[in-house]
Design a protein around this motif. Structure first.
Motif, PDB file in Angstrom:
ATOM      1  N   ALA A   1     -11.949  16.079 -14.246  1.00 60.78           N
ATOM      2  CA  ALA A   1     -12.249  17.127 -13.272  1.00 60.78           C
ATOM      3  C   ALA A   1     -11.003  17.399 -12.439  1.00 60.78           C
ATOM      4  O   ALA A   1     -10.130  16.528 -12.309  1.00 60.78           O
ATOM      5  N   HIS A   2     -10.912  18.579 -11.902  1.00 63.96           N
ATOM      6  CA  HIS A   2      -9.821  18.901 -10.983  1.00 63.96           C
ATOM      7  C   HIS A   2     -10.192  20.152 -10.200  1.00 63.96           C
ATOM      8  O   HIS A   2     -11.178  20.831 -10.509  1.00 63.96           O
ATOM      9  N   ALA A   3      -9.403  20.434  -9.202  1.00 60.34           N
ATOM     10  CA  ALA A   3      -9.533  21.693  -8.465  1.00 60.34           C
ATOM     11  C   ALA A   3      -8.109  22.171  -8.232  1.00 60.34           C
ATOM     12  O   ALA A   3      -7.366  21.562  -7.456  1.00 60.34           O
TER      13      ALA A   3
ATOM     14  N   LEU B   1      -4.935  24.428  -7.003  1.00 64.41           N
ATOM     15  CA  LEU B   1      -4.593  25.116  -5.760  1.00 64.41           C
ATOM     16  C   LEU B   1      -4.062  26.492  -6.110  1.00 64.41           C
ATOM     17  O   LEU B   1      -3.162  26.628  -6.944  1.00 64.41           O
ATOM     18  N   HIS B   2      -4.635  27.492  -5.485  1.00 67.11           N
ATOM     19  CA  HIS B   2      -4.156  28.863  -5.678  1.00 67.11           C
ATOM     20  C   HIS B   2      -4.015  29.500  -4.307  1.00 67.11           C
ATOM     21  O   HIS B   2      -4.967  29.501  -3.526  1.00 67.11           O
ATOM     22  N   GLN B   3      -2.822  29.975  -3.992  1.00 67.28           N
ATOM     23  CA  GLN B   3      -2.504  30.507  -2.656  1.00 67.28           C
ATOM     24  C   GLN B   3      -2.912  29.518  -1.566  1.00 67.28           C
ATOM     25  O   GLN B   3      -3.487  29.895  -0.539  1.00 67.28           O
TER      26      GLN B   3
ATOM     27  N   PHE C   1      -7.907  25.265  -2.492  1.00 65.62           N
ATOM     28  CA  PHE C   1      -8.487  24.677  -3.689  1.00 65.62           C
ATOM     29  C   PHE C   1      -9.531  25.612  -4.275  1.00 65.62           C
ATOM     30  O   PHE C   1     -10.338  26.207  -3.542  1.00 65.62           O
ATOM     31  N   GLU C   2      -9.528  25.712  -5.588  1.00 63.73           N
ATOM     32  CA  GLU C   2     -10.652  26.369  -6.263  1.00 63.73           C
ATOM     33  C   GLU C   2     -11.809  25.370  -6.335  1.00 63.73           C
ATOM     34  O   GLU C   2     -11.664  24.214  -5.926  1.00 63.73           O
ATOM     35  N   ALA C   3     -12.949  25.800  -6.849  1.00 61.38           N
ATOM     36  CA  ALA C   3     -14.101  24.904  -6.971  1.00 61.38           C
ATOM     37  C   ALA C   3     -13.785  23.765  -7.943  1.00 61.38           C
ATOM     38  O   ALA C   3     -13.069  23.962  -8.933  1.00 61.38           O
ATOM     39  N   LEU C   4     -14.306  22.588  -7.612  1.00 59.77           N
ATOM     40  CA  LEU C   4     -14.129  21.437  -8.496  1.00 59.77           C
ATOM     41  C   LEU C   4     -14.805  21.739  -9.835  1.00 59.77           C
ATOM     42  O   LEU C   4     -15.944  22.220  -9.866  1.00 59.77           O
ATOM     43  N   HIS C   5     -14.074  21.508 -10.918  1.00 63.67           N
ATOM     44  CA  HIS C   5     -14.637  21.768 -12.242  1.00 63.67           C
ATOM     45  C   HIS C   5     -13.933  20.869 -13.247  1.00 63.67           C
ATOM     46  O   HIS C   5     -12.959  20.193 -12.914  1.00 63.67           O
ATOM     47  N   GLY C   6     -14.433  20.849 -14.476  1.00 62.28           N
ATOM     48  CA  GLY C   6     -13.862  19.940 -15.468  1.00 62.28           C
ATOM     49  C   GLY C   6     -13.402  20.654 -16.727  1.00 62.28           C
ATOM     50  O   GLY C   6     -13.782  21.798 -16.987  1.00 62.28           O
ATOM     51  N   HIS C   7     -12.560  19.943 -17.470  1.00 67.28           N
ATOM     52  CA  HIS C   7     -12.099  20.439 -18.768  1.00 67.28           C
ATOM     53  C   HIS C   7     -12.100  19.281 -19.753  1.00 67.28           C
ATOM     54  O   HIS C   7     -11.945  18.116 -19.359  1.00 67.28           O
ATOM     55  N   THR C   8     -12.230  19.619 -21.023  1.00 70.72           N
ATOM     56  CA  THR C   8     -11.895  18.647 -22.065  1.00 70.72           C
ATOM     57  C   THR C   8     -10.507  19.032 -22.543  1.00 70.72           C
ATOM     58  O   THR C   8     -10.334  20.022 -23.247  1.00 70.72           O
TER      59      THR C   8
ATOM     60  N   THR D   1      -2.624  20.381  -9.653  1.00 71.30           N
ATOM     61  CA  THR D   1      -3.060  19.898 -10.972  1.00 71.30           C
ATOM     62  C   THR D   1      -3.192  21.071 -11.947  1.00 71.30           C
ATOM     63  O   THR D   1      -4.188  21.197 -12.655  1.00 71.30           O
ATOM     64  N   SER D   2      -2.189  21.925 -11.964  1.00 69.29           N
ATOM     65  CA  SER D   2      -2.161  23.016 -12.939  1.00 69.29           C
ATOM     66  C   SER D   2      -1.956  22.422 -14.328  1.00 69.29           C
ATOM     67  O   SER D   2      -1.436  21.302 -14.478  1.00 69.29           O
ATOM     68  N   THR D   3      -2.332  23.198 -15.323  1.00 64.18           N
ATOM     69  CA  THR D   3      -2.124  22.744 -16.704  1.00 64.18           C
ATOM     70  C   THR D   3      -0.637  22.491 -16.941  1.00 64.18           C
ATOM     71  O   THR D   3      -0.262  21.530 -17.625  1.00 64.18           O
ATOM     72  N   GLU D   4       0.210  23.326 -16.356  1.00 64.40           N
ATOM     73  CA  GLU D   4       1.653  23.166 -16.518  1.00 64.40           C
ATOM     74  C   GLU D   4       2.125  21.800 -16.001  1.00 64.40           C
ATOM     75  O   GLU D   4       2.876  21.079 -16.674  1.00 64.40           O
ATOM     76  N   LEU D   5       1.687  21.461 -14.775  1.00 72.22           N
ATOM     77  CA  LEU D   5       2.176  20.207 -14.171  1.00 72.22           C
ATOM     78  C   LEU D   5       1.503  18.975 -14.772  1.00 72.22           C
ATOM     79  O   LEU D   5       2.125  17.909 -14.837  1.00 72.22           O
TER      80      LEU D   5
ATOM     81  N   ARG E   1      -3.810  21.730 -23.628  1.00 72.86           N
ATOM     82  CA  ARG E   1      -4.777  22.828 -23.740  1.00 72.86           C
ATOM     83  C   ARG E   1      -5.983  22.475 -22.890  1.00 72.86           C
ATOM     84  O   ARG E   1      -6.560  21.397 -23.050  1.00 72.86           O
ATOM     85  N   GLU E   2      -6.343  23.369 -21.977  1.00 67.79           N
ATOM     86  CA  GLU E   2      -7.513  23.063 -21.143  1.00 67.79           C
ATOM     87  C   GLU E   2      -8.759  23.820 -21.590  1.00 67.79           C
ATOM     88  O   GLU E   2      -9.865  23.483 -21.194  1.00 67.79           O
ATOM     89  N   SER E   3      -8.576  24.857 -22.392  1.00 68.88           N
ATOM     90  CA  SER E   3      -9.718  25.616 -22.897  1.00 68.88           C
ATOM     91  C   SER E   3      -9.232  26.393 -24.112  1.00 68.88           C
ATOM     92  O   SER E   3      -8.025  26.474 -24.362  1.00 68.88           O
ATOM     93  N   PRO E   4     -10.157  27.021 -24.847  1.00 70.11           N
ATOM     94  CA  PRO E   4      -9.710  27.795 -26.017  1.00 70.11           C
ATOM     95  C   PRO E   4      -8.790  28.945 -25.635  1.00 70.11           C
ATOM     96  O   PRO E   4      -8.074  29.481 -26.482  1.00 70.11           O
ATOM     97  N   THR E   5      -8.781  29.327 -24.342  1.00 69.57           N
ATOM     98  CA  THR E   5      -7.980  30.497 -23.954  1.00 69.57           C
ATOM     99  C   THR E   5      -6.813  30.157 -23.031  1.00 69.57           C
ATOM    100  O   THR E   5      -6.130  31.069 -22.557  1.00 69.57           O
ATOM    101  N   ALA E   6      -6.596  28.880 -22.743  1.00 69.77           N
ATOM    102  CA  ALA E   6      -5.519  28.548 -21.792  1.00 69.77           C
ATOM    103  C   ALA E   6      -4.846  27.233 -22.156  1.00 69.77           C
ATOM    104  O   ALA E   6      -5.513  26.202 -22.380  1.00 69.77           O
TER     105      ALA E   6
HETATM  106  N1  LIG Z   1      -0.884  29.253 -14.922  1.00 67.78           N
HETATM  107  C1  LIG Z   1      -2.084  28.718 -14.610  1.00 67.78           C
HETATM  108  N2  LIG Z   1      -3.077  29.499 -14.183  1.00 67.78           N
HETATM  109  C2  LIG Z   1      -4.273  28.972 -13.888  1.00 67.78           C
HETATM  110  C3  LIG Z   1      -4.497  27.609 -14.058  1.00 67.78           C
HETATM  111  C4  LIG Z   1      -3.431  26.791 -14.509  1.00 67.78           C
HETATM  112  O1  LIG Z   1      -3.561  25.576 -14.666  1.00 67.78           O
HETATM  113  N3  LIG Z   1      -2.248  27.381 -14.780  1.00 67.78           N
HETATM  114  N4  LIG Z   1      -5.719  27.095 -13.778  1.00 67.78           N
HETATM  115  C5  LIG Z   1      -6.724  27.840 -13.392  1.00 67.78           C
HETATM  116  C6  LIG Z   1      -8.054  27.226 -13.110  1.00 67.78           C
HETATM  117  O2  LIG Z   1      -7.842  25.863 -12.754  1.00 67.78           O
HETATM  118  C7  LIG Z   1      -9.085  27.201 -14.246  1.00 67.78           C
HETATM  119  O3  LIG Z   1      -9.140  25.881 -14.784  1.00 67.78           O
HETATM  120  C8  LIG Z   1      -8.849  28.083 -15.365  1.00 67.78           C
HETATM  121  O4  LIG Z   1      -9.386  29.311 -15.056  1.00 67.78           O
HETATM  122  P1  LIG Z   1     -10.051  30.172 -16.191  1.00 67.78           P
HETATM  123  O5  LIG Z   1      -9.198  30.235 -17.417  1.00 67.78           O
HETATM  124  O6  LIG Z   1     -10.457  31.448 -15.566  1.00 67.78           O
HETATM  125  O7  LIG Z   1     -11.280  29.250 -16.558  1.00 67.78           O
HETATM  126  P2  LIG Z   1     -12.690  29.674 -17.004  1.00 67.78           P
HETATM  127  O8  LIG Z   1     -13.301  28.460 -17.590  1.00 67.78           O
HETATM  128  O9  LIG Z   1     -13.407  30.311 -15.890  1.00 67.78           O
HETATM  129  O10 LIG Z   1     -12.420  30.784 -18.084  1.00 67.78           O
HETATM  130  P3  LIG Z   1     -12.650  30.776 -19.642  1.00 67.78           P
HETATM  131  O11 LIG Z   1     -12.180  32.132 -20.072  1.00 67.78           O
HETATM  132  O12 LIG Z   1     -14.089  30.511 -19.852  1.00 67.78           O
HETATM  133  O13 LIG Z   1     -11.769  29.667 -20.231  1.00 67.78           O
HETATM  134  C9  LIG Z   1      -6.593  29.286 -13.169  1.00 67.78           C
HETATM  135  N5  LIG Z   1      -5.280  29.763 -13.463  1.00 67.78           N
END
Ligand SMILES: Nc1nc2c(c(=O)[nH]1)N=C([C@H](O)[C@H](O)COP(=O)(O)OP(=O)(O)OP(=O)(O)O)CN2
Length: 165
Positions: free
Chosen positions: A24-26, A28-30, A33-40, A121-125, A149-154
């Motif tokens: 889990a992490h939250a 920081l944006h501007q 903290f964003e809402a606490l949430h988790g990733h695999t 705790t950005s994906t980058e860092l 990779r924190e999700s299929p799209t990021a």
């Molecule tokens: N450059 C970055 N941008 C963002 C990061 C990050 O780590 N590096 N992180 C976040 C949020 O923490 C969040 O985990 C990701 O947001 P998002 O992709 O919108 O996540 P969702 O699960 O809501 O979206 P899906 O499309 O369902 O994956 C934001 N930005």
């Protein structure tokens, strides 16, 4: 008998995957903290080097082990930044770890939190942190890239060039 096949002298890339981990992490944006949430999270190391006389860039068994050891403490924990800039504050209170940004306040059991030496705790860092942990184990490697990779799209890809190149 034919001639021995010479190892190529051009750079070769090998890839080593680490175990998936849930955390889990939250972020920081501007400054908030964003809402606490988790990733695999899943991660992969791409290692570039020239083949040694045995035909390998580096033995990927110890590299895979180093990656697994770096990841293990993060599994099923809440990841928080030790170096978040003000106004973020963190302290201990009655066995709880408290972190707040002036708007949101998290109080979590101390044993469930891993404080990482990052500003966020950005994906980058998080990727940079993991790469820093495994770097001492990359004998013979010229360039390393870690893809977290924190999700299929990021995902984030961080790189290190050995020898200051
Ligand atoms: N450059 C970055 N941008 C963002 C990061 C990050 O780590 N590096 N992180 C976040 C949020 O923490 C969040 O985990 C990701 O947001 P998002 O992709 O919108 O996540 P969702 O699960 O809501 O979206 P899906 O499309 O369902 O994956 C934001 N930005």
């Amino acid at each position: 008998m034919g001639r021995a096949h010479e190892p190529p002298t051009s750079p070769t890339t090998i890839s080593v995957a680490g175990p998936a981990f849930g955390a889990a992490h939250a972020g920081l944006h501007q400054g908030r903290f964003e809402a606490l949430h988790g990733h695999t999270y899943t991660c992969r190391l791409d290692l570039v080097g020239t083949l040694d006389p045995e035909g390998v860039v580096t033995d990927f068994v110890p590299v895979r082990q180093a990656l697994a050891e770096a990841i293990a403490p993060l599994q099923r924990r809440t990841l928080m930044p030790a170096h978040a800039p003000a106004p973020v504050r963190l302290h201990h209170e009655d066995g709880m770890f408290v972190i707040e940004d002036g708007h949101r306040r998290f109080a979590l059991p101390v044993q469930d939190v891993v404080l990482l030496p990052v500003v966020n705790t950005s994906t980058e860092l998080l990727g940079q942190y993991l790469l820093d942990q495994v770097r001492p184990h990359l004998d013979g490697v010229e360039r390393a890239a870690l893809v977290l990779r924190e999700s299929p799209t990021a995902q984030a890809r961080v790189e290190h060039h050995f020898g200051g190149q």
